[in-house]
Design a protein around this motif. Sequence first.
Motif, mmCIF file in Angstrom:
data_model
loop_
_atom_site.group_PDB
_atom_site.id
_atom_site.type_symbol
_atom_site.label_atom_id
_atom_site.label_comp_id
_atom_site.label_asym_id
_atom_site.label_seq_id
_atom_site.Cartn_x
_atom_site.Cartn_y
_atom_site.Cartn_z
ATOM 1 N N GLU A 263 32.658 -26.681 47.041
ATOM 2 C CA GLU A 263 31.242 -27.022 47.177
ATOM 3 C C GLU A 263 30.866 -28.206 46.277
ATOM 4 N N TYR A 264 31.713 -28.516 45.324
ATOM 5 C CA TYR A 264 31.503 -29.684 44.470
ATOM 6 C C TYR A 264 32.388 -30.829 44.964
ATOM 7 N N ARG A 265 31.797 -32.000 45.062
ATOM 8 C CA ARG A 265 32.518 -33.139 45.633
ATOM 9 C C ARG A 265 33.775 -33.496 44.853
ATOM 10 N N ILE A 266 33.784 -33.190 43.558
ATOM 11 C CA ILE A 266 34.929 -33.573 42.742
ATOM 12 C C ILE A 266 36.193 -32.856 43.185
ATOM 13 N N SER A 267 36.050 -31.658 43.737
ATOM 14 C CA SER A 267 37.214 -30.913 44.211
ATOM 15 C C SER A 267 37.902 -31.653 45.354
ATOM 16 N N ARG A 268 37.111 -32.078 46.325
ATOM 17 C CA ARG A 268 37.677 -32.811 47.457
ATOM 18 C C ARG A 268 38.223 -34.158 47.001
ATOM 19 N N ALA A 269 37.508 -34.815 46.091
ATOM 20 C CA ALA A 269 37.953 -36.122 45.603
ATOM 21 C C ALA A 269 39.301 -36.015 44.904
ATOM 22 N N TYR A 270 39.532 -34.906 44.206
ATOM 23 C CA TYR A 270 40.796 -34.693 43.507
ATOM 24 C C TYR A 270 41.951 -34.626 44.515
ATOM 25 N N ALA A 271 41.755 -33.885 45.584
ATOM 26 C CA ALA A 271 42.805 -33.777 46.604
ATOM 27 C C ALA A 271 42.974 -35.084 47.369
ATOM 28 N N ASP A 272 41.867 -35.745 47.658
ATOM 29 C CA ASP A 272 41.931 -36.992 48.425
ATOM 30 C C ASP A 272 42.616 -38.114 47.650
ATOM 31 N N ALA A 273 42.525 -38.066 46.322
ATOM 32 C CA ALA A 273 43.054 -39.159 45.501
ATOM 33 C C ALA A 273 44.573 -39.204 45.472
ATOM 34 N N ARG A 274 45.205 -38.052 45.650
ATOM 35 C CA ARG A 274 46.643 -37.975 45.350
ATOM 36 C C ARG A 274 47.503 -38.912 46.184
ATOM 37 N N VAL A 275 47.130 -39.129 47.423
ATOM 38 C CA VAL A 275 47.966 -39.956 48.302
ATOM 39 C C VAL A 275 47.872 -41.439 47.964
ATOM 40 N N GLN A 276 46.879 -41.830 47.185
ATOM 41 C CA GLN A 276 46.621 -43.248 46.955
ATOM 42 C C GLN A 276 47.777 -43.966 46.247
ATOM 43 N N THR A 277 48.521 -43.264 45.404
ATOM 44 C CA THR A 277 49.651 -43.899 44.725
ATOM 45 C C THR A 277 50.894 -43.951 45.613
ATOM 46 N N ILE A 278 50.773 -43.441 46.829
ATOM 47 C CA ILE A 278 51.894 -43.402 47.769
ATOM 48 C C ILE A 278 51.651 -44.330 48.951
ATOM 49 N N VAL A 279 50.490 -44.203 49.579
ATOM 50 C CA VAL A 279 50.186 -44.960 50.791
ATOM 51 C C VAL A 279 50.148 -46.453 50.490
ATOM 52 N N GLY A 280 50.618 -47.257 51.452
ATOM 53 C CA GLY A 280 50.609 -48.708 51.266
ATOM 54 C C GLY A 280 51.688 -49.221 50.339
ATOM 55 N N GLY A 281 52.631 -48.358 49.991
ATOM 56 C CA GLY A 281 53.675 -48.714 49.031
ATOM 57 C C GLY A 281 53.482 -47.944 47.750
ATOM 58 N N THR A 282 54.486 -47.199 47.331
ATOM 59 C CA THR A 282 54.361 -46.358 46.151
ATOM 60 C C THR A 282 54.188 -47.191 44.879
ATOM 61 N N THR A 283 53.735 -46.530 43.828
ATOM 62 C CA THR A 283 53.611 -47.196 42.533
ATOM 63 C C THR A 283 54.938 -47.815 42.109
ATOM 64 N N GLU A 284 56.019 -47.102 42.366
ATOM 65 C CA GLU A 284 57.338 -47.601 41.969
ATOM 66 C C GLU A 284 57.704 -48.886 42.720
ATOM 67 N N ILE A 285 57.373 -48.936 44.015
ATOM 68 C CA ILE A 285 57.626 -50.148 44.787
ATOM 69 C C ILE A 285 56.772 -51.302 44.270
#
Length: 395
Positions: free
Chosen positions: A355-377
């Motif tokens: 019910e708090y937006r931060i919960s969804r934002a936490y789950a939504d954020a995780r893919v960002q370091t992967i999509v479009g090329g990982t941090t390692e790349i």
Amino acid sequence: MTREQPMPYTFYEDDHAAFRRTVRSLVERSVVPYLEEWEEARLVDRSVWKAAASAGVLGLRIPERFGGAGSADYRFRCVIQEELAEVGAAALASGFSINEDIVGSYLVRFGTEEQQSRWLPGMAAGEVVTSIAMTEPGGGSDLRGIRTAARRDGSDWVLNGAKTFITSGSSSDLVIVAARTGEASGRARLSLFLVPSAAPGFQRGPKLKKLGLHAQDTAELYFDDLRLPAGALLGEEGSGFGQLTAQLPLERLSIAWRAVTAAEAAVRWTLEYTRERQVFGRRLVDFQNTRFRLAELTTEVEVTRGYLERCILDLNEGTFDAVTGAKAKWWATELQNRVVAACLQLHGGYGYMDEYRISRAYADARVQTIVGGTTEIMKEIIGRDLAGPRPAGKA
């Protein structure tokens, strides 16, 4: 002799402020009331695409003759991402970015007049949703390992293979597909194809279940002897790597901007929460630890925004490069994950509740370091640039 005072720096101008009012009205009317519904359905309803088009929020880069705004000023796209981030509509922001920043840009830059006439008007009108298909099962970030192949058959192409993790994969009308079309010097030659989802031989897998971005439909795609006319080839045969290299900096900057706007929104939500939350008879924000943590997060976000604003202006001027794109992408997405995690911690147990937006934002954020090329790349791209070319004769 006195030195002139520098002009005050402003990232946005009056036109952007007026555009923001339009976007905010659209978000309040056509996005916020439906967020929960989209999350449950694991699909963004197509009606919001048409509403966005009617408001002039889609097709910003598409030339006016095809129904778009014909604007190369990426700051307008920045406004859209900020307003979607503020309400936690990360899935819709991602879908819009695929359409606008990736597929739209590929068509504008590499498409023939016939290809542009066929697809761009529908994209600008919100009637055509698009995807790009590069990643394959077992392939990850290794584009040179792509197995999906297209072979000539007369004047046609016949496409076979599979792609995975495709944004808007279960709903898109058009997919740009990267496929092998031969080899040169022992390396795969890649070409890009415009593939309508209605074509015989095009199959979609079920919507993939993900940690976050639930409203963003993601699917595997399969091509079984899918026949394409010669006019489906985007650009020249074998030019796929060059096309991808040319467009990836924009894609990565788009991801970076979504990251910093999501982090900014999370800090704002958390500041509001800590001002209202009472703990041991005091506001949570009145505890030194809370204030120090918010001070750290605010500073990190503001410094990152300053760097990305410079990147956006460079993009507008045509001087933004791949290495800077890699820097922006890995830093901003790692920042997003750190900031959102810290903000959830400050929410305590309530931060774990959807019910708090931060919960969804936490789950939504995780893919960002992967999509479009990982941090390692991204770090590898930067590191190779720093190392420079190898001396002749060295392995």
